[in-house]
Design an enzyme around this catalytic site. Structure first.
Site, PDB file in Angstrom:
ATOM      1  CE1 TYR A  56      -3.871   2.446   1.173  1.00 47.68           C
ATOM      2  CE2 TYR A  56      -1.802   3.016   2.211  1.00 47.68           C
ATOM      3  CZ  TYR A  56      -3.204   3.463   0.915  1.00 47.68           C
ATOM      4  OH  TYR A  56      -3.787   5.167   1.650  1.00 47.68           O
ATOM      5  CD  GLU A  87      -6.227   5.002  -1.145  1.00 48.71           C
ATOM      6  OE1 GLU A  87      -6.994   4.477  -1.978  1.00 48.71           O
ATOM      7  OE2 GLU A  87      -5.673   5.139   0.115  1.00 48.71           O
TER       8      GLU A  87
END
Ligand code: GDP
Ligand code: MN
Length: 390
Positions: free
Chosen positions: A109, A197
């Site tokens: 992530y 993101e």
């Protein structure tokens, strides 16, 4: 402002972030042509909506043959997709993105956020990619890595080494991860982002580092500097009221309840919604009329609230600061004369010239209930809308 995954990937590619080849498809007819262009043994078909959580909700599909791809596309285009980030009704899928696939060895992530708490930009990263980051933060918070970067000094080598070390990025990917980190940092600053993101950022079996998903969100106040980004705006998922509000500089978020709220100041707007909920009601919207152009804003906000068919009553809760209460009262009266409505309205004014404002409302022929406190106003509007229901 948010953009779609395929748009974000195109931007990130210009900043040296590796992405897979993919094509946007709006019509089932285009699939055959696109399918032939993709060289991997299967394709990934992804719904393009402004919400995450598509994977779990069936918005990401895999296909090995053209038939499978057409079938998957038929199950997405023109259908509504409900994910944990959409409301219960879901969002209509208009476009899909068809991409090469890859075999995943490891998912990371990686995100960059505007971090008000730190007065800067913060990298948030984790070895636990692919999952919802909120779940990771809740269940295994020690797996969340945060790194603040000073926007003036920029991203330094030691900070990159820190992230590489914490993420346990294999030696072979070191130059790729450096490129990726520098790339998203530069994109973030160049384009005035609020958020970039990448979840997941993956290590493939071929030892490549690839952004499999991408989300970008931009600072609305900086959009005037970025014509290229403005062109990417897709308002089709927004409610009519939200588009109208944006035109008039009013912050508006549509909600599920039936009490329309007109408030000035985001904090007061939140508190108003809470007070309504406290007495068993449910707000139909969050609305902050803002601080300037009193009458016009009040009028526009009122029209927007009334155009929402689920609204059964309106609570106007205004603190007269920069705009005095008498001007606000005049705005309310003018707005209610121009708009045809037969809903109960409760107002609660406080602040400068409150007596004058209350008198104006009182002397008007309009049937507007006044309350002297927020709690009383909330109770009143909830009672009145309940009565209307019967
Ligand atoms: P989101 O659920 O809306 O965040 O959509 P993502 O783009 O993150 O896709 C969800 C999941 O699908 C990812 O976490 C991956 O595990 C998987 N996925 C997406 N593309 C590929 C691919 O090319 N190959 C494989 N094996 N999995 C993929
Ligand atoms: Mn994702």
């Amino acid at each position: 402002m948010n953009i779609h995954e395929y748009q974000a990937k195109k931007i990130l590619k210009e900043y040296d972030v590796n992405v897979l080849n993919g094509y946007l498809v709006k019509d089932i007819k285009e699939i055959e042509k696109v399918f032939k262009k993709i060289e991997t043994d299967q394709v990934v078909i992804k719904a393009q909506i402004h919400a995450g959580g598509r994977g779990k909700a069936g918005g990401v599909k895999f296909a090995k043959t053209l038939d499978e791809a057409v079938n998957a596309a038929k199950n997405l285009i023109g259908k509504k997709l409900v994910t944990h980030q959409t409301d219960k009704k879901g969002v209509l899928v208009r476009n899909i993105y068809i991409e090469e696939s890859c075999s995943i060895k490891n998912e990371y992530y990686l995100s960059l956020v505007l971090d008000r708490k730190n007065n800067g930009i913060t990298f948030v990263a984790s070895t636990e990619g692919g999952m919802e980051i909120e779940e990771v933060a809740k269940n295994i918070p020690e797996k969340i890595i945060e790194l603040r970067v000073d926007s003036f000094i920029g991203l330094r080598d030691y900070q990159i080494r820190f992230l590489i070390d914490k993420l346990k990025i294999p030696e072979i990917l070191q130059s790729d991860i450096k490129k990726t980190l520098n790339g998203i940092f530069k994109a973030f600053n160049d384009k005035n982002c609020n958020l970039i993101e990448i979840n997941p950022l993956v290590l493939t079996e071929k030892n490549e580092l690839i952004a499999l998903d991408a989300k970008m969100s931009f600072d609305d106040n900086a959009l005037f500097k970025h014509d290229d980004i403005l062109k990417l705006k897709d308002n089709t998922e927004k409610k009519e009221q939200e588009i109208e509000a944006e035109k008039h500089g009013i912050s508006y978020v549509s909600l599920d309840g039936d009490i329309g709220c007109m408030v000035n100041g985001a904090g007061l707007a939140m508190a108003t919604m809470d007070s309504i909920s406290d007495v068993g009601g449910s707000p139909a919207n969050f609305l902050d009329v803002g601080g300037s152009a009193a009458k016009e804003n009040i009028k526009n906000a009122f029209k927007i609230i009334l155009s929402d068919s689920k609204v059964k009553g309106v609570f106007i809760n205004i603190f007269g600061g920069i705009i005095h209460c008498d001007l606000i009262a005049e705005g309310i009266i003018q707005a209610s004369k121009e708009a045809a409505y037969d809903l109960p309205i409760v107002t609660r004014l406080e602040g400068s010239n409150v007596e004058k404002g209350s008198k104006i409302l009182h002397d008007s022929s309009l049937e507007i209930y006044t309350a002297s406190s927020m709690a009383e106003g909330a109770q009143k509007i909830v009672d009145l809308t309940r009565k209307e229901h019967k």
